[in-house]
Design an enzyme around this catalytic site. Structure first.
Site, mmCIF file in Angstrom:
data_model
loop_
_atom_site.group_PDB
_atom_site.id
_atom_site.type_symbol
_atom_site.label_atom_id
_atom_site.label_comp_id
_atom_site.label_asym_id
_atom_site.label_seq_id
_atom_site.Cartn_x
_atom_site.Cartn_y
_atom_site.Cartn_z
ATOM 1 N N ARG A 61 0.790 -1.257 0.000
ATOM 2 C CA ARG A 61 0.000 0.000 0.000
ATOM 3 C C ARG A 61 0.811 1.290 0.000
ATOM 4 N NH1 ARG A 61 -3.814 -2.720 -2.051
ATOM 5 N NH2 ARG A 61 -5.342 -3.715 -0.691
ATOM 6 N N ASP A 307 -1.489 -12.766 -1.223
ATOM 7 C CA ASP A 307 -2.342 -11.669 -1.718
ATOM 8 C C ASP A 307 -2.788 -10.798 -0.533
ATOM 9 O OD1 ASP A 307 -3.688 -9.956 -3.358
ATOM 10 O OD2 ASP A 307 -5.200 -11.395 -4.034
#
Lengths: 430, 315
Positions: A61, A307
């Protein structure tokens, strides 16, 4: 300061033996044997000493969504999960599609507790229309390209990316890996879970399995045409696994990963309407879960990936269609794989460590056999410790784990990154 | 809901239906209570029906309405729910375009939550009013053969009615083009037909669903004209139905698409009864959740007015 991992059993690609491991202050393994002495001891009794884990698929992120995760917090979670290297996905903001952002990610990574391996987008801004400067990115050390979050829809451009990548092998020193998120959006758009019995009953529009399978099929055909190494991300359906199995049997240069959630959860979980169970590709059926396990057992699927996709709590406090897809994975991957894959411990470690290390092109330093002289990227796991999952207790800035409250067996006790104990007794040291 | 749960509400509805027929259809049962309607999707009819039901029970109402747009300003649904609840509501009536939203809202609040329709999932009070209407006409749903016709795939009304009709002993037949059926309905207690004409003469009731223009842009059907030709309850088709058969529609009707003007006006059509019964059923639901329980006491249903109210009753 040298450290001795004492009382454990070593498992690596060379096999299994009960010996202690001394890690020198140069970040390398100094000795493997008995009667070793160092400046400090780390207790490994009842545990297994393994090469550190490598995640081919982590959303850290940063830059862009630091509210959900940063490279520092993501890496801490990785260390707690036994990882020593994380492949950072390029769907950042700005997109990791140029050398400047790659360098930013790498710089931030150097201060973290894992080795951060930046991947880069195949197309500019992941828009699927123009090829990213792949040559320049390869020269900057990028070996994995992906538009993850979406698949590259245009078959003509995918063909060109594949062809172009084969010309970069010499510059990288190994084949470039193209990692595809297989999803034909024309079939999946407007769907928020797996299309089937559960979506019909719950009234949540679904995505058919075929939206994944058509792209797996297309890319296998294009690999046949171009010879480019293509890595299939997060396989989720039985037919996808079967097609990859066939492609491997035909000798094509393909590899594949599966996530821990696709081997442990089904679409029935969406009955709670809690978007913590919303993920792309979606959770599928029991049949698909079994096919993923079979694919792991017979080598069709090369690696477990997480993931890992952190989302701030308010992002998941939305209606199912509006909440973003994705779930945490780094801190639960080892235990879930051990508990639910049906594989024995050496196979689990292979899928988490040396097999993904080879795909990521880092086998020289991660997943390497535990021998004197090799870099000390190691984890010490207790296969018997039972613990309870708590999102709030995780190192991640987010807490969107779908396993909240679940009791798991198998926990990471220590992690050493380049010789530094970054996790000791299940706690991060920095 | 089980058969007995459904019947309990339908029995309670009889009382409130009687109140609706009074010159002043208002009773003090929920005086001092507040019903909040949180409609995240436009719905004039359902909202009016709930508000009318609440007012007839003397409850106060507060209304929150927004498209999903206010949520895109950064406020989470949970924030919105907490704000609405903080206006002193005792019960939330939630309508949302996405399945499961009322369910989620109920997870976040201790207040009673009534699902006034959640996306393609369920519309429970619609099913209750439909059951009440059928029971009013026939005495019981047992053994009835009811066809639900149209866009089952996207219909919360169909999902709730399949559950309720079958729980009350009716047989349900779905009639739709293959593209407007849910993708996987094996195991549902229904039979499926693609041709309405094969069934018409054998039905006790036909329940027509609203057909929307957007199904054409989504490529699910070729045109409204073709849909009307194949699945619309035309004047010809209504003529072929049994003399005691019933015609239902959740409204608003698309005249000339799923139902012709003549069919809607046919004596067998109970579409307006459905609207009237909707208020009564919703009064029963609100009362069951907020009132003195299932036992109605005399004071609950006395006419409203200072003169008429017995001494000492002050809720």
């Amino acid at each position: 300061m040298s450290v001795v991992l004492r009382g454990g059993r070593i498992i690596d690609r060379d096999g299994e033996r009960t010996l202690d491991v001394e890690v020198g202050d140069d970040g390398r393994i100094a000795a493997v044997g008995t009667g070793l002495s160092g400046d400090a001891d780390l207790d490994a009794s009842g545990c297994v000493i393994s090469p550190g884990f490598v995640d081919l698929h982590a959303h850290l992120r940063e830059p862009g969504q630091e509210e959900a995760e940063t490279i520092e917090t993501g890496a801490r979670g990785g260390s707690l999960g036994g990882y020593t290297a994380l492949v950072a996905m390029p769907n950042t903001d700005p997109t990791t599609d140029c050398v400047a952002v790659v360098e930013q990610v790498r710089t931030l990574g150097r201060r973290s507790t894992c080795e951060i391996i930046p991947s880069a987008a195949m197309t500019v801004d992941r828009r699927g229309t123009d090829m990213a400067p792949m040559g320049e990115l390869v020269d900057a050390g990028v070996g994995i390209f992906t538009d993850d979050g979406t698949g590259l829809q245009d078959p003509r451009l995918m063909r060109r990316v594949m062809e172009y990548s084969t010309g970069l092998t010499g510059r990288l020193g190994r084949p470039v890996v193209l990692a595809q998120h297989c999803e034909v959006t024309a079939l999946s758009t407007g769907g928020f879970m797996h299309e089937g019995e559960w979506s019909s009953r719950l009234g949540i529009p679904g995505q058919p399995a075929e939206s994944e399978e058509l792209m797996v099929m297309r890319d296998i055909a294009l690999v046949h045409l171009t010879g480019a190494h293509t890595h299939f991300q997060h396989l989720s359906t039985a037919a996808s696994v079967a097609m990859v199995r066939g492609a491997k049997a035909a000798g094509l240069p393909v590899t594949a990963e599966a996530t821990t959630h696709h081997l442990t959860l089904t679409d029935a979980a969406c009955a709670s309407y809690d978007p913590v169970f919303k993920v792309h590709p979606p959770l599928r059926t029991d049949t698909d879960v079994q096919a993923i396990r079979d694919g792991l057992a017979d080598g069709t699927i090369d690696a477990i990936a997480t993931d890992h996709a952190p989302h701030a709590p308010h992002a998941k406090e939305l209606p199912f269609d509006q909440a973003p897809p994705g779930m945490l994975g780094l801190e639960t991957a080892f235990a879930l794989t051990l508990d639910e894959s049906g594989l024995d411990l050496p196979e689990v470690l292979a899928l988490l460590s040396w097999k993904p290390a080879a795909i990521a092109g880092v086998a020289d330093r991660h997943g390497a056999p535990i021998l004197p002289g090799n870099p000390a990227n190691l984890c010490v796991v207790d296969p018997d410790e039972v613990w309870t999952v708590s999102g709030a207790a995780m190192a991640s800035r987010s807490c969107n784990t779908p396993y909240e409250g679940r009791s798991l067996r198998g926990r990471v006790r220590h992690t050493l990154r380049a010789g530094e104990p970054v996790v000791v007794d299940g706690e991060v040291c920095r | 809901m089980s058969r007995s749960d459904l019947e309990e509400i339908l029995d309670l509805t009889d009382t409130f239906a009687e109140i609706g027929r009074r010159p002043i259809p208002k009773v003090p049962a929920l005086r001092g209570r507040t019903v909040a309607t949180a409609f995240f999707e436009n719905s004039t009819r359902t909202r009016m029906s709930f508000e009318t039901a609440a007012r007839r029970l003397s409850a106060d109402t507060v209304a929150f309405s927004a498209g999903s747009s206010s949520l895109s300003k950064g406020e989470s649904l949970r924030d919105t729910v907490e704000v609405v609840a903080s206006y002193g509501a005792d019960l939330l009536v939630v309508r949302h375009a996405m399945a499961g939203t009322a369910h989620r809202v109920a997870d976040w609040t201790d207040l009673s939550v009534v699902n006034a329709g959640d996306g393609c999932h369920e519309h429970p009070t619609q099913a209750l009013l439909d059951c009440y209407t059928l029971r009013e006409q026939r005495g019981s749903l047992d053994g009835m053969r009811i066809a639900i016709v149209g866009d089952i795939r996207h219909s919360r009304v169909a999902r709730s009615n399949i559950l309720a009709f079958t729980a009350l002993g009716a047989e349900v037949v779905l009639v739709a083009p293959a593209t407007l059926l849910p993708p996987a309905i094996d195991g549902w207690p229904v039979t499926v037909f693609h041709e309405l004409d094969l069934l018409l003469a054998d039905l006790d009731a036909v329940y027509l669903l609203r057909m929307q223009q957007e199904r054409i842009t989504e490529g699910l059907i070729p045109s409204l004209r073709e849909y009307a030709n194949d699945f619309g309850l035309s004047t010809d088709r209504v003529a072929r139905m049994r003399s005691d058969a019933l015609v239902l529609h959740p409204g608003p009707t698309n005249r000339g698409v799923e139902i012709s003007a003549e069919a809607a006006a046919d004596p067998r059509s109970v579409i307006l009864d459905q609207v009237v019964n909707g208020v009564s059923v919703r009064m029963a639901v609100l009362f069951q959740l907020l009132g003195s329980g299932q036992q109605l006491v005399a004071a609950d249903i006395e006419p409203v007015g200072d003169d008429a109210r017995p001494e000492g009753v002050d809720r």
